[in-house]
Scaffold this motif. Structure first.
Motif, PDB file in Angstrom:
ATOM      1  N   PRO A   1     -21.559  22.616  14.306  1.00  0.00           N
ATOM      2  CA  PRO A   1     -21.560  21.672  15.206  1.00  0.00           C
ATOM      3  C   PRO A   1     -21.840  20.451  16.106  1.00  0.00           C
ATOM      4  CG  PRO A   1     -22.436  24.281  15.912  1.00  0.00           C
ATOM      5  CD  PRO A   1     -22.478  23.727  13.832  1.00  0.00           C
ATOM      6  N   LYS A   2     -20.939  19.545  16.123  1.00  0.00           N
ATOM      7  CA  LYS A   2     -21.246  18.168  15.927  1.00  0.00           C
ATOM      8  C   LYS A   2     -22.294  17.346  17.437  1.00  0.00           C
ATOM      9  CE  LYS A   2     -18.221  14.960  14.995  1.00  0.00           C
ATOM     10  NZ  LYS A   2     -17.261  14.244  15.130  1.00  0.00           N
ATOM     11  N   LYS A   3     -22.477  18.520  18.091  1.00  0.00           N
ATOM     12  CA  LYS A   3     -23.125  17.730  19.291  1.00  0.00           C
ATOM     13  C   LYS A   3     -25.031  19.140  19.556  1.00  0.00           C
ATOM     14  CE  LYS A   3     -19.731  17.077  22.503  1.00  0.00           C
ATOM     15  NZ  LYS A   3     -18.602  17.600  23.668  1.00  0.00           N
ATOM     16  N   LYS A   4     -25.058  18.856  18.022  1.00  0.00           N
ATOM     17  CA  LYS A   4     -26.673  19.505  17.547  1.00  0.00           C
ATOM     18  C   LYS A   4     -27.214  19.321  16.478  1.00  0.00           C
ATOM     19  CE  LYS A   4     -25.451  23.598  20.237  1.00  0.00           C
ATOM     20  NZ  LYS A   4     -26.592  23.954  21.066  1.00  0.00           N
ATOM     21  N   ALA A   5     -28.150  18.667  17.297  1.00  0.00           N
ATOM     22  CA  ALA A   5     -29.212  17.938  16.292  1.00  0.00           C
ATOM     23  C   ALA A   5     -29.211  18.567  14.592  1.00  0.00           C
ATOM     24  CB  ALA A   5     -30.613  17.572  16.854  1.00  0.00           C
ATOM     25  N   GLY A   6     -29.422  19.380  14.423  1.00  0.00           N
ATOM     26  CA  GLY A   6     -29.481  20.379  13.517  1.00  0.00           C
ATOM     27  C   GLY A   6     -28.304  20.580  12.375  1.00  0.00           C
ATOM     28  N   SER A   7     -26.988  19.539  13.020  1.00  0.00           N
ATOM     29  CA  SER A   7     -26.105  19.763  12.429  1.00  0.00           C
ATOM     30  C   SER A   7     -25.969  18.639  10.970  1.00  0.00           C
ATOM     31  CB  SER A   7     -24.963  19.583  13.148  1.00  0.00           C
ATOM     32  OG  SER A   7     -24.746  20.154  13.748  1.00  0.00           O
ATOM     33  N   TYR A   8     -27.398  17.374  12.055  1.00  0.00           N
ATOM     34  CA  TYR A   8     -26.873  15.736  11.101  1.00  0.00           C
ATOM     35  C   TYR A   8     -28.450  16.049   9.687  1.00  0.00           C
ATOM     36  CZ  TYR A   8     -24.143  14.842  14.725  1.00  0.00           C
ATOM     37  OH  TYR A   8     -22.872  14.448  15.428  1.00  0.00           O
ATOM     38  N   LEU A   9     -29.956  17.123  10.837  1.00  0.00           N
ATOM     39  CA  LEU A   9     -30.428  16.858   9.956  1.00  0.00           C
ATOM     40  C   LEU A   9     -29.950  17.376   8.409  1.00  0.00           C
ATOM     41  CD1 LEU A   9     -32.896  18.231  12.265  1.00  0.00           C
ATOM     42  CD2 LEU A   9     -33.073  16.040  10.750  1.00  0.00           C
TER      43      LEU A   9
END
Length: 219
Positions: free
Chosen positions: A152-160
């Motif tokens: 999900p694009k609004k979750k910090a974990g996705s970017y990690l």
């Protein structure tokens, strides 16, 4: 390293709402009945808890998701398939802002890989950049992330997760998006986000309104 959103960032948001969404909606019922959509149908049936759900019932679920703009993988996969077919038939052309192709070319030529992160499926993203009004830009894109392989694009974990899959520290990724919630999530993950304020986006004190401005940043 560049990680860019599509809708409202590389491309006009209204193009998706006014061109692509209606095009896909008109064809959902037809595509549900095609062999190519077998896996999508199976996922919707699993969602319903009914392995024998008919095509009409599956279509109604997909239409409800479509009208609510739900970011669910079965819908995004089917939309991507429909759009890809439309591009191949010459019925669709993807929009990118005029400042995007030269920025992509400069970054890729200078050894700064460009990745795309969108809620649309990877297949839809690939078809998009292969059929823009500026021609095929996929040669300047190193890879693609969606809600399946990115999250999900609004979750910090996705970017990690994306940083991990690319094998780089989050701080080495410049993330470009028009969505302030996505920008905030990327910042929490340690990326270097830039808010892009195109014509449909709210403007903040740190917003940039074109990729020309981003080229001046040290990336």
């Amino acid at each position: 390293m560049i990680l860019a959103d599509i809708e409202g960032t590389t491309s006009r948001a209204s193009h998706v709402r006014e061109k692509l969404f209606p095009y896909a909606r008109q064809r959902l019922a037809q595509w549900v009945r095609l062999p190519e959509a077998h896996e999508v149908v199976a996922e919707v049936r699993a969602h319903l808890g009914d392995p024998d759900a008919g095509a009409d019932e599956v279509t109604q679920v997909l239409l409800a998701w479509h009208d609510a703009d739900e970011k669910v993988p079965p819908l995004k996969t089917l939309q991507g398939m429909i759009w890809a077919a439309g591009y191949e038939r010459g019925e669709l052309t993807a929009h990118v802002y005029d400042d995007v192709p030269p920025a992509f070319r400069r970054w890729s030529t200078n050894g700064e890989p460009v990745y795309i992160y969108s809620s649309g499926s990877v297949a839809a993203q690939q078809a998009w950049f292969a059929h823009t009004q500026h021609g095929d830009l996929t040669g300047h894109v190193s890879g693609y992330f969606d809600t399946v392989n990115g999250g999900p694009k609004k979750k910090a974990g996705s970017y990690l997760r994306i940083a991990g899959s690319l094998g780089v520290p989050p701080s080495e990724i410049l993330f470009l998006s028009d969505d302030t919630a996505e920008v905030a999530a990327a910042r929490r993950a340690g990326l270097r986000p830039v808010h892009i304020a195109r014509e449909d986006s709210p403007v903040g004190p740190d917003s940039l309104n074109s990729f020309d401005s981003i080229l001046a940043l040290r990336v």
